[in-house]
Design a protein around this motif. Structure first.
Motif, PDB file in Angstrom:
ATOM      1  N   HIS A  82       0.836  -1.233  -0.006  1.00 25.02           N
ATOM      2  CA  HIS A  82      -0.288   0.046  -0.092  1.00 25.02           C
ATOM      3  C   HIS A  82       0.600   1.229  -0.061  1.00 25.02           C
ATOM      4  O   HIS A  82       1.973   1.181   0.777  1.00 25.02           O
ATOM      5  N   ASP A 112       6.029   1.814   7.130  1.00 33.06           N
ATOM      6  CA  ASP A 112       4.746   1.320   6.876  1.00 33.06           C
ATOM      7  C   ASP A 112       4.212   2.347   5.673  1.00 33.06           C
ATOM      8  O   ASP A 112       3.586   3.190   5.875  1.00 33.06           O
ATOM      9  N   THR A 113       4.507   1.676   4.605  1.00 34.32           N
ATOM     10  CA  THR A 113       5.194   0.279   4.224  1.00 34.32           C
ATOM     11  C   THR A 113       5.824   0.511   2.634  1.00 34.32           C
ATOM     12  O   THR A 113       5.796  -0.343   2.013  1.00 34.32           O
ATOM     13  N   GLU A 146      -5.346   1.904   2.297  1.00 30.57           N
ATOM     14  CA  GLU A 146      -5.163   0.728   3.298  1.00 30.57           C
ATOM     15  C   GLU A 146      -5.486   1.238   4.537  1.00 30.57           C
ATOM     16  O   GLU A 146      -6.125   0.824   5.437  1.00 30.57           O
ATOM     17  N   GLU A 147      -4.945   2.685   4.654  1.00 27.98           N
ATOM     18  CA  GLU A 147      -4.885   3.147   6.378  1.00 27.98           C
ATOM     19  C   GLU A 147      -6.233   3.533   6.692  1.00 27.98           C
ATOM     20  O   GLU A 147      -6.636   3.507   7.785  1.00 27.98           O
ATOM     21  N   GLU A 174       3.539  -5.385   5.098  1.00 30.53           N
ATOM     22  CA  GLU A 174       3.291  -4.665   6.250  1.00 30.53           C
ATOM     23  C   GLU A 174       4.623  -4.881   7.240  1.00 30.53           C
ATOM     24  O   GLU A 174       5.129  -6.188   7.156  1.00 30.53           O
TER      25      GLU A 174
HETATM   26 ZN   LIG Z   1       0.494  -0.661   6.527  1.00 28.37          ZN
END
Ligand SMILES: [Zn+2]
Length: 391
Positions: A82, A112-113, A146-147, A174
């Protein structure tokens, strides 16, 4: 060649391109969203011999897919990374410095990431320079969102199915300290609204107090959490198998409450936000429906429910050959993660799916974010073995 300094350079370059999730972008975020990074990734994939496809998941926020085909192989390896990061408002120092010091790379996204993005690009670059062809087909997905709202991963899964790509092994990036992660819980977030009737607070008996009614609901939800803790314990972590598969028990907690409009008014509405963690075997839709039912029974006033995030658990067998191989290469036992990842969207998408990446989740989302170059090197070595490259 794969060197720590080349890995660090690639990563530093990526950290310097802000990609804060627009949902969390404040004054320090730079240009919000993944758009600029996505453009750069597409360019990099192309220059490294990849066939590039873009899919605009949200306006200005595309997933980027890079394909390296090998017509002599039926095997498909895939990586999901991501591109978005969390907020930078609370960070100390320049969040996008990409500073390389003390054997670390600093900045938002370093662990991250973007770390794994740097690793795959370094490997593809080194393969190009040494004239090596990957022995299998490779698909790298740089995904969005994603977050916060989790829209990039389902879009990627639908795209793979449309393209009918028979993925064998899918790695989701991750920070796991290079340990292969074979499972984690899912989550659903529910918003309840209790409707009351507002009157002057000197005559509360004429109204209907939404906050008082919500208190009944909160206690019932707490009772539900305690009931969940009495369910049969799942097998011990790392052993897997069976119901729940070592993910622990489901949990439920009220996270936000809003209610009331004035100090001399009986409140006519009260909202509660609930976070319910999902284990394997549970369906988020069914969990939500059951909680709506529970709320109607427990609350003395009318209550409505809206479903926010709805993401299932991720769980694959903990003893597949690939997982064992990754564990051997990393020197880390297969494990489960306490946090959620894109892997929840990939059920049935590949024969095997593992969450893995360099660095620790402890360094993610904080006031200072970094990854050690040693971890980058370690993960790059694991990827090289997985992809069948020799350096
Ligand atoms: Zn992540």
């Amino acid at each position: 060649m794969i060197t720590g300094s080349r890995l660090a350079e690639w990563l530093s370059q990526m950290v310097q391109i802000p990609s804060v999730s627009p949902d969390q972008a404040g004054p320090r975020a730079g240009v919000p969203g993944e758009g600029r990074l996505a453009e750069a990734v597409a360019r990099w994939f192309q220059s490294l011999g990849g066939e590039v496809q873009q899919e605009e998941v949200i306006p200005g926020r595309p997933n980027i897919y890079g394909l390296w085909r090998n017509s002599h192989s039926d095997r498909w390896l895939a990586v999901d990374i991501h591109m978005d990061t969390v907020s930078v408002e609370q960070m100390s120092g320049d969040p996008f410095s990409g500073r390389i010091a003390d054997g670390r790379v600093y900045g938002r996204g370093a662990v991250d990431t973007k770390a794994t993005l740097a690793i795959v690009l370094t490997l593809l670059e080194a393969a190009q320079q040494t004239g090596q062809t990957l022995p299998a087909n490779l698909l790298i997905a740089a995904t969005v969102d994603e977050e916060t709202q989790f829209r990039g991963a389902p879009a990627f899964a639908r795209w793979v199915r449309r393209q009918q790509l028979p993925l064998d092994q899918l790695a989701v990036a991750e920070p796991t300290m290079c340990a292969p992660v074979y499972g984690h819980k899912g989550v659903t977030r529910l918003e309840f609204e209790v409707q009351g009737k507002s009157v002057h607070s000197s005559q509360p008996h004429l109204g209907q107090n939404a906050i008082t009614a919500a208190a009944h609901l909160i206690l019932a939800l707490d009772e539900e959490h305690r009931r969940l803790q009495t369910l049969a314990p799942s097998p011990s972590e790392g052993e897997g198998g069976g119901e729940g598969g070592g993910l622990g028990l489901p949990t439920l907690t009220v996270t936000i409450i809003h209610g009331g409009t004035g100090e001399n008014l009986v409140p006519n509405a009260c909202q509660l936000l609930v976070d319910r963690r999902i284990v394997a075997g549970e369906k988020p839709v069914e969990v939500a429906a059951a909680l709506e039912q529970l709320a109607r029974q427990a609350c003395p006033l009318p209550v409505t429910m809206e479903v926010g995030l709805r993401v299932g658990a991720f769980l694959q067998a903990p003893d597949t050959p690939w997982l064992r191989q990754l564990a051997e290469w990393s020197g880390q036992k297969p494990t489960v993660a306490p946090y959620g990842t894109n892997a929840s969207a990939y059920e049935g998408l590949a024969r095997e799916c593992v969450v893995i990446g360099p660095g620790s989740i402890d360094q993610a989302h904080g006031a200072e974010e970094w990854v050690t170059i040693a971890e980058l090197e370690k993960m790059a070595g694991i990827y090289a073995k997985w992809w069948g490259l020799r350096f």
